[in-house]
Scaffold this active site. Sequence first.
Site, PDB file in Angstrom:
ATOM      1  N   HIS A 133       0.914  -1.109  -0.032  1.00  0.00           N
ATOM      2  CA  HIS A 133      -0.149   0.001   0.127  1.00  0.00           C
ATOM      3  C   HIS A 133       0.849   1.199   0.101  1.00  0.00           C
ATOM      4  O   HIS A 133       2.121   1.164   0.669  1.00  0.00           O
ATOM      5  CB  HIS A 133      -0.968  -0.251   1.478  1.00  0.00           C
ATOM      6  CG  HIS A 133      -2.123   0.816   1.383  1.00  0.00           C
ATOM      7  ND1 HIS A 133      -1.828   2.361   1.726  1.00  0.00           N
ATOM      8  CD2 HIS A 133      -3.252   0.687   1.125  1.00  0.00           C
ATOM      9  CE1 HIS A 133      -2.864   3.114   1.574  1.00  0.00           C
ATOM     10  NE2 HIS A 133      -3.798   2.092   1.597  1.00  0.00           N
ATOM     11  N   ASP A 210       2.986  -4.310   8.097  1.00  0.00           N
ATOM     12  CA  ASP A 210       1.793  -3.449   7.874  1.00  0.00           C
ATOM     13  C   ASP A 210       0.593  -4.510   8.246  1.00  0.00           C
ATOM     14  O   ASP A 210       0.388  -5.365   7.502  1.00  0.00           O
ATOM     15  CB  ASP A 210       1.859  -2.831   6.673  1.00  0.00           C
ATOM     16  CG  ASP A 210       0.565  -2.344   6.380  1.00  0.00           C
ATOM     17  OD1 ASP A 210      -0.549  -2.359   7.104  1.00  0.00           O
ATOM     18  OD2 ASP A 210       0.483  -1.506   5.280  1.00  0.00           O
ATOM     19  N   GLN A 213      -4.506  -5.059   6.942  1.00  0.00           N
ATOM     20  CA  GLN A 213      -5.559  -5.967   6.261  1.00  0.00           C
ATOM     21  C   GLN A 213      -5.457  -7.460   6.884  1.00  0.00           C
ATOM     22  O   GLN A 213      -6.099  -8.321   6.455  1.00  0.00           O
ATOM     23  CB  GLN A 213      -5.194  -6.176   4.877  1.00  0.00           C
ATOM     24  CG  GLN A 213      -5.541  -4.677   4.199  1.00  0.00           C
ATOM     25  CD  GLN A 213      -6.840  -4.351   3.924  1.00  0.00           C
ATOM     26  OE1 GLN A 213      -7.771  -5.089   4.296  1.00  0.00           O
ATOM     27  NE2 GLN A 213      -7.086  -3.403   3.789  1.00  0.00           N
ATOM     28  N   LYS A 236     -10.437  -0.649  10.658  1.00  0.00           N
ATOM     29  CA  LYS A 236     -10.311  -1.775   9.558  1.00  0.00           C
ATOM     30  C   LYS A 236     -10.627  -3.181  10.627  1.00  0.00           C
ATOM     31  O   LYS A 236     -10.582  -4.061  10.183  1.00  0.00           O
ATOM     32  CB  LYS A 236      -9.319  -1.966   9.034  1.00  0.00           C
ATOM     33  CG  LYS A 236      -8.823  -0.752   8.033  1.00  0.00           C
ATOM     34  CD  LYS A 236      -8.147  -1.574   6.895  1.00  0.00           C
ATOM     35  CE  LYS A 236      -7.389  -0.122   6.166  1.00  0.00           C
ATOM     36  NZ  LYS A 236      -8.296   0.125   4.951  1.00  0.00           N
ATOM     37  N   CYS A 374      -4.593   2.268  -3.928  1.00  0.00           N
ATOM     38  CA  CYS A 374      -3.447   2.617  -3.007  1.00  0.00           C
ATOM     39  C   CYS A 374      -2.357   1.746  -3.511  1.00  0.00           C
ATOM     40  O   CYS A 374      -1.409   1.610  -2.421  1.00  0.00           O
ATOM     41  CB  CYS A 374      -3.606   3.413  -1.700  1.00  0.00           C
ATOM     42  SG  CYS A 374      -4.729   4.531  -1.315  1.00  0.00           S
TER      43      CYS A 374
HETATM   44  N1  PMP Z   1      -1.924  -0.512   4.632  1.00  0.00           N
HETATM   45  C1  PMP Z   1      -2.819  -1.519   3.930  1.00  0.00           C
HETATM   46  C2  PMP Z   1      -2.465  -2.741   3.514  1.00  0.00           C
HETATM   47  C3  PMP Z   1      -4.137  -0.886   3.644  1.00  0.00           C
HETATM   48  O1  PMP Z   1      -4.885  -1.628   3.327  1.00  0.00           O
HETATM   49  C4  PMP Z   1      -4.546   0.284   4.360  1.00  0.00           C
HETATM   50  C5  PMP Z   1      -5.776   1.012   4.135  1.00  0.00           C
HETATM   51  N2  PMP Z   1      -6.321   0.896   3.159  1.00  0.00           N
HETATM   52  C6  PMP Z   1      -3.326   0.999   4.816  1.00  0.00           C
HETATM   53  C7  PMP Z   1      -1.847   0.651   4.911  1.00  0.00           C
HETATM   54  C8  PMP Z   1      -3.779   2.775   5.124  1.00  0.00           C
HETATM   55  O2  PMP Z   1      -4.420   2.502   6.474  1.00  0.00           O
HETATM   56  P1  PMP Z   1      -4.984   3.775   7.119  1.00  0.00           P
HETATM   57  O3  PMP Z   1      -5.890   4.689   5.885  1.00  0.00           O
HETATM   58  O4  PMP Z   1      -6.036   3.482   8.064  1.00  0.00           O
HETATM   59  O5  PMP Z   1      -3.801   4.480   7.641  1.00  0.00           O
END
Ligand code: PMP
Length: 416
Positions: A133, A210, A213, A236, A374
């Site tokens: 991401h 990270d 997910q 999440k 993203c």
């Molecule tokens: N890493 C991953 C794998 C994600 O899916 C996301 C959110 N889509 C993020 C980071 C960023 O998360 P946040 O916007 O809650 O900071």
Amino acid sequence: MFGIKGKQKDSGFEVKKIRKDFPILSRKIYGKPLVYFDNGATTQKPQVVIDIINELHAKENSNVHRGVHYLSGHLTGMYEVARNTIQAFLNAKENHEIIFTSGVTASINLVAFSFGEAYVHEGDEVIISEMEHHSNLVPWQLMCERKGAHLRVIPFNEKGELLLDEFKKLLNEKTKIVSVTHVSNSLGTVNPIKEIIDIAHAHNVPVMIDGAQAIQHEKIDVQELDCDFYAFSGHKVYGPTGIGVLYGKEKWLNDMPPYLGGGDMIDRVTIEKTTYNELPFKFEAGTPNYIGAVGLGKAIDYLLGVGFDEIRAREKKLLDYATEKLSKIEGLKIYGTADHKVATFSFLLDDISPYDVGVLLDQMGIAVRTGHHCTQPLWDHYGTEGSARASLVFYNTFEEIDYFCEGIEKIKKMFS
Ligand code: PMP
């Protein structure tokens, strides 16, 4: 409408009852029952989380850590109980290894900045993967630019699985840190993070995970994983937005300089110099999202009540059922077919734009996400700009999958 036939497939999992815990799941969109397949972007909130947030705002609100009065003491206590809940949930050794942030993005930026300041020098290397991401890519890029360091990237195969042999080749004496996602938000791949951590540690390289997910799908044990940092977002994992967690091993957090300066993170301030508070407060500058933290603690309690074994078993059934049904739709291509994955389906339908697919599904009451999610470098790998993505969790149903597949067939007909 949903959840009747599904009972036979669930053997014991009371999805109808569970769905009642989430008020939004019974609402209608354009007069049709909402089918919420956008859980990768954010998960819905159970009533207990909504209630605690409302109640705290209505009856208990007061800033934490700074007051001698009743309300402040009370909420400070609740904030710290939430920290203990997260510590137990992640099985962290110490509760001061749990830093509250605003989310994964903030947690990764904190580590990229702070770890970078402490340990990264010109010519050093940082390893990420091709499926990250942007939140686990851009902060490292920024740090590398600042420090004159270089990003190295673990590639993945067509199924969306990281190539560990390539990873091993990337590690060398210049590698300062590895940061990879536990589960890919675009492909659903569950990465072999234990193996990645063990390989990196054999080279004395720390690893950041990270967990954005992963945290909603499986029980994480940071001591068993032996990861150096693990980050996740409250929204999440069925909790509130604007709250997140950074777990870090005490030895790193103690050595790393503060990221943000301000209230709470100080020990003593003079005009000439500031000394810093102890962990975890050293990394919690300013008024924290204390109500969000308590809400997150409630969400974790709720999930533990449902049970992670039950969640995993149910989501596996949804994964298998949807995979089988989707693979029968001619012209539908799924991106992300790893042997180990969660119920996330990125797909393209013939040459129809994923945006059109998303808009038409929306008119049927089905919420999916469209675009690059993203992860632009991931889509560069496949030579496309993005996908439509359906991401399912335990409160979704087999009937919803049937309805979704019928919807896709209808869209196909419209375009044929
Ligand atoms: N890493 C991953 C794998 C994600 O899916 C996301 C959110 N889509 C993020 C980071 C960023 O998360 P946040 O916007 O809650 O900071």
